[in-house]
Motif scaffolding. Structure first.
Motif, PDB file in Angstrom:
ATOM      1  N   PRO A 188      11.630   3.877  -8.504  1.00 52.97           N
ATOM      2  CA  PRO A 188      12.302   3.274  -7.348  1.00 52.97           C
ATOM      3  C   PRO A 188      11.595   1.964  -6.997  1.00 52.97           C
ATOM      4  N   VAL A 189      12.305   1.072  -6.337  1.00 53.13           N
ATOM      5  CA  VAL A 189      11.770  -0.259  -6.060  1.00 53.13           C
ATOM      6  C   VAL A 189      11.876  -0.562  -4.571  1.00 53.13           C
ATOM      7  N   LEU A 190      10.828  -1.174  -4.036  1.00 55.22           N
ATOM      8  CA  LEU A 190      10.808  -1.666  -2.664  1.00 55.22           C
ATOM      9  C   LEU A 190      10.868  -3.186  -2.708  1.00 55.22           C
ATOM     10  N   ALA A 191      11.819  -3.777  -1.990  1.00 50.63           N
ATOM     11  CA  ALA A 191      11.932  -5.235  -1.929  1.00 50.63           C
ATOM     12  C   ALA A 191      11.257  -5.746  -0.661  1.00 50.63           C
ATOM     13  N   ILE A 192      10.556  -6.862  -0.784  1.00 52.81           N
ATOM     14  CA  ILE A 192       9.889  -7.482   0.359  1.00 52.81           C
ATOM     15  C   ILE A 192      10.402  -8.909   0.497  1.00 52.81           C
ATOM     16  N   ALA A 193      10.990  -9.217   1.653  1.00 53.91           N
ATOM     17  CA  ALA A 193      11.482 -10.566   1.945  1.00 53.91           C
ATOM     18  C   ALA A 193      10.440 -11.303   2.775  1.00 53.91           C
ATOM     19  N   THR A 232      12.815  -2.873 -17.898  1.00 50.54           N
ATOM     20  CA  THR A 232      11.482  -2.367 -18.173  1.00 50.54           C
ATOM     21  C   THR A 232      10.836  -1.896 -16.894  1.00 50.54           C
ATOM     22  N   ALA A 233       9.763  -1.130 -17.022  1.00 53.89           N
ATOM     23  CA  ALA A 233       9.023  -0.666 -15.855  1.00 53.89           C
ATOM     24  C   ALA A 233       8.411  -1.872 -15.150  1.00 53.89           C
ATOM     25  N   PRO A 234       8.324  -1.843 -13.791  1.00 55.30           N
ATOM     26  CA  PRO A 234       8.700  -0.708 -12.972  1.00 55.30           C
ATOM     27  C   PRO A 234      10.146  -0.707 -12.519  1.00 55.30           C
ATOM     28  N   ALA A 235      10.914  -1.781 -12.796  1.00 55.62           N
ATOM     29  CA  ALA A 235      12.242  -1.883 -12.205  1.00 55.62           C
ATOM     30  C   ALA A 235      13.174  -0.774 -12.660  1.00 55.62           C
ATOM     31  N   ALA A 236      13.051  -0.320 -13.914  1.00 56.86           N
ATOM     32  CA  ALA A 236      13.961   0.706 -14.399  1.00 56.86           C
ATOM     33  C   ALA A 236      13.395   2.107 -14.223  1.00 56.86           C
ATOM     34  N   SER A 252       0.833  -1.208   0.000  1.00 53.55           N
ATOM     35  CA  SER A 252       0.000   0.000   0.000  1.00 53.55           C
ATOM     36  C   SER A 252       0.865   1.256   0.000  1.00 53.55           C
ATOM     37  N   TRP A 253       1.922   1.248   0.817  1.00 49.45           N
ATOM     38  CA  TRP A 253       2.836   2.395   0.844  1.00 49.45           C
ATOM     39  C   TRP A 253       3.477   2.588  -0.528  1.00 49.45           C
ATOM     40  N   ALA A 254       3.906   1.497  -1.142  1.00 51.85           N
ATOM     41  CA  ALA A 254       4.548   1.589  -2.451  1.00 51.85           C
ATOM     42  C   ALA A 254       3.588   2.163  -3.488  1.00 51.85           C
ATOM     43  N   GLY A 255       2.338   1.718  -3.472  1.00 52.31           N
ATOM     44  CA  GLY A 255       1.369   2.236  -4.422  1.00 52.31           C
ATOM     45  C   GLY A 255       1.114   3.721  -4.239  1.00 52.31           C
ATOM     46  N   ALA A 256       1.068   4.163  -2.987  1.00 55.04           N
ATOM     47  CA  ALA A 256       0.823   5.578  -2.708  1.00 55.04           C
ATOM     48  C   ALA A 256       1.986   6.461  -3.135  1.00 55.04           C
ATOM     49  N   HIS A 257       3.199   5.886  -3.226  1.00 57.31           N
ATOM     50  CA  HIS A 257       4.388   6.665  -3.570  1.00 57.31           C
ATOM     51  C   HIS A 257       4.923   6.338  -4.967  1.00 57.31           C
ATOM     52  N   ASP A 258       4.136   5.603  -5.768  1.00 60.57           N
ATOM     53  CA  ASP A 258       4.534   5.225  -7.128  1.00 60.57           C
ATOM     54  C   ASP A 258       5.888   4.510  -7.125  1.00 60.57           C
ATOM     55  N   VAL A 259       6.012   3.550  -6.226  1.00 68.75           N
ATOM     56  CA  VAL A 259       7.229   2.750  -6.076  1.00 68.75           C
ATOM     57  C   VAL A 259       6.916   1.318  -6.497  1.00 68.75           C
ATOM     58  N   GLY A 260       7.784   0.715  -7.286  1.00 67.27           N
ATOM     59  CA  GLY A 260       7.601  -0.675  -7.676  1.00 67.27           C
ATOM     60  C   GLY A 260       7.868  -1.615  -6.516  1.00 67.27           C
ATOM     61  N   VAL A 261       7.341  -2.824  -6.604  1.00 68.56           N
ATOM     62  CA  VAL A 261       7.513  -3.838  -5.562  1.00 68.56           C
ATOM     63  C   VAL A 261       8.080  -5.099  -6.193  1.00 68.56           C
ATOM     64  N   VAL A 262       9.111  -5.657  -5.561  1.00 67.23           N
ATOM     65  CA  VAL A 262       9.656  -6.939  -5.994  1.00 67.23           C
ATOM     66  C   VAL A 262       9.809  -7.833  -4.770  1.00 67.23           C
TER      67      VAL A 262
END
Length: 255
Positions: A107-112, A100-104, A75-85
Motif C-alpha cells: 500500500p502507498v501513502l501520498a504526501i502533498a 515495482t516495489a514499493p508501488a506495486a 514514520s507511520w508508513a515505515g511502522a506499517h510497511d507502507v510505501g511513501v510517494v
C-alpha cells in the motif's frame, strides 16, 4: 446455506474501511489534513500529479503543513510497511515505478507538500529558507526587502519545487525513510547524506525546505558519469537511511 450477494461487503467498502483506518491513525499525528483516496479532497490534492491518484493501492493523502508532519507520516508508513510517494507538482516529474516495489507490492501513502510555503530570510547569515511549496516570487520579494537586490536567477515562475534541482543551495531539510529529520549543508549534518542528496536528490529522502543565498546563486552544472565506487557509496547511504526501502519518489531532480 446460501448468502445473498447484497449482504456481502462491496470491494469499495473494504477499501474504504482500510483507508479509513489509515486516516484515523494518521490524523492525530499530523497538523495537516488526511484524505481517503476516493474523496473529492484527495482528488484536489492530487490534481497536480495524477499518476499518484492512479496507484492501485493508495491508502491516504496527507497534506503536510510542516517538516514535522512529513516526518510523522513517513514514520507511520515505515511502522506499517507502507510505501511513501511525494505528490510532485512539476510538469516534468520523474516517472513513478508503478510496476515495482514499493508501488506495486505495498500500500502507498501520498504526501502533498504544497502547504510548505514559508519563506524566512536570515540577514545575518545572508540566506533565505524556503519551503518547497513556496513560490519563487515570494523568495524574490523576501530577499529584496530591506537589502541589496537578489540575483536575477531567483526571479523565475512557479514554485521552489519546480526549480530546486537546478540552482545552488547552501543547505536542505530532508526527511529520510526512517522518519528522521536532517538539516544538511557543507558544515551541517551528516556529510555522507549531504553528498548523497547532491548526487541523487530524487532518491534519498523527502525534501521539505531549501536554504538559498539569494545574492550568490548560480545554475548547477550537469553531474558527470558515476563511478562504480559512487554507486556503491550511494547504495550504502540509502540503505542506512531508508532500511525498509519505503520511499518511491521525492522532489529534487533538476526542474
Amino acid at each position: 446455506m446460501t448468502t445473498d450477494p447484497q449482504e456481502l461487503p462491496s470491494r469499495r467498502v473494504l477499501r474504504a474501511g482500510r483507508a479509513g483506518k489509515a486516516a484515523a491513525e494518521l490524523e492525530p499525528l499530523v497538523d495537516g489534513p488526511v484524505h481517503a483516496p476516493y474523496t473529492v479532497d484527495a482528488a484536489v490534492e492530487l490534481v497536480a500529479d495524477p499518476a499518484v491518484g492512479a496507484l492501485p493501492r493508495l491508502l491516504a493523502v496527507v497534506g503536510a503543513t510542516s517538516t514535522d508532519d512529513v516526518a510523522a507520516a513517513v514514520s507511520w508508513a515505515g511502522a506499517h510497511d507502507v510505501g511513501v510517494v511525494v505528490v510532485d507538482p512539476r510538469p516534468h516529474r520523474p516517472a513513478l515505478a508503478v510496476g515495482t516495489a514499493p508501488a506495486a507490492a505495498r500500500p502507498v501513502l501520498a504526501i502533498a507538500l504544497g502547504r510548505l510555503d514559508r519563506v524566512v530570510p536570515d540577514r545575518a547569515a545572508r540566506t533565505l529558507r524556503a519551503g518547497v511549496g513556496a513560490s519563487w516570487a515570494a523568495c524574490h520579494r523576501a530577499a529584496g526587502d530591506g537589502g541589496p537586490g537578489p540575483r536575477a536567477l531567483l526571479h523565475r515562475p512557479g514554485l521552489v519545487a519546480h526549480g530546486v534541482g537546478s540552482v545552488t543551495k547552501r543547505g536542505v531539510v530532508l526527511v529520510t525513510g526512517d522518519g528522521r529529520v536532517h538539516r544538511l549543508g557543507a558544515r551541517t549534518g551528516d556529510p555522507d547524506l549531504w553528498w548523497a542528496y547532491r548526487a541523487r536528490p530524487d532518491r534519498i529522502g523527502v525534501l521539505t525546505e531549501v536554504v538559498l543565498d539569494p545574492w550568490d546563486i548560480a545554475t548547477l552544472q550537469r553531474r558527470p558519469t558515476w563511478s562504480a565506487g559512487d554507486r556503491m557509496r550511494f547504495a550504502d547511504v540509502s540503505r542506512r537511511h531508508d532500511p525498509r526501502g519505503i520511499l518511491t519518489r521525492s522532489i529534487g531532480e533538476s526542474g
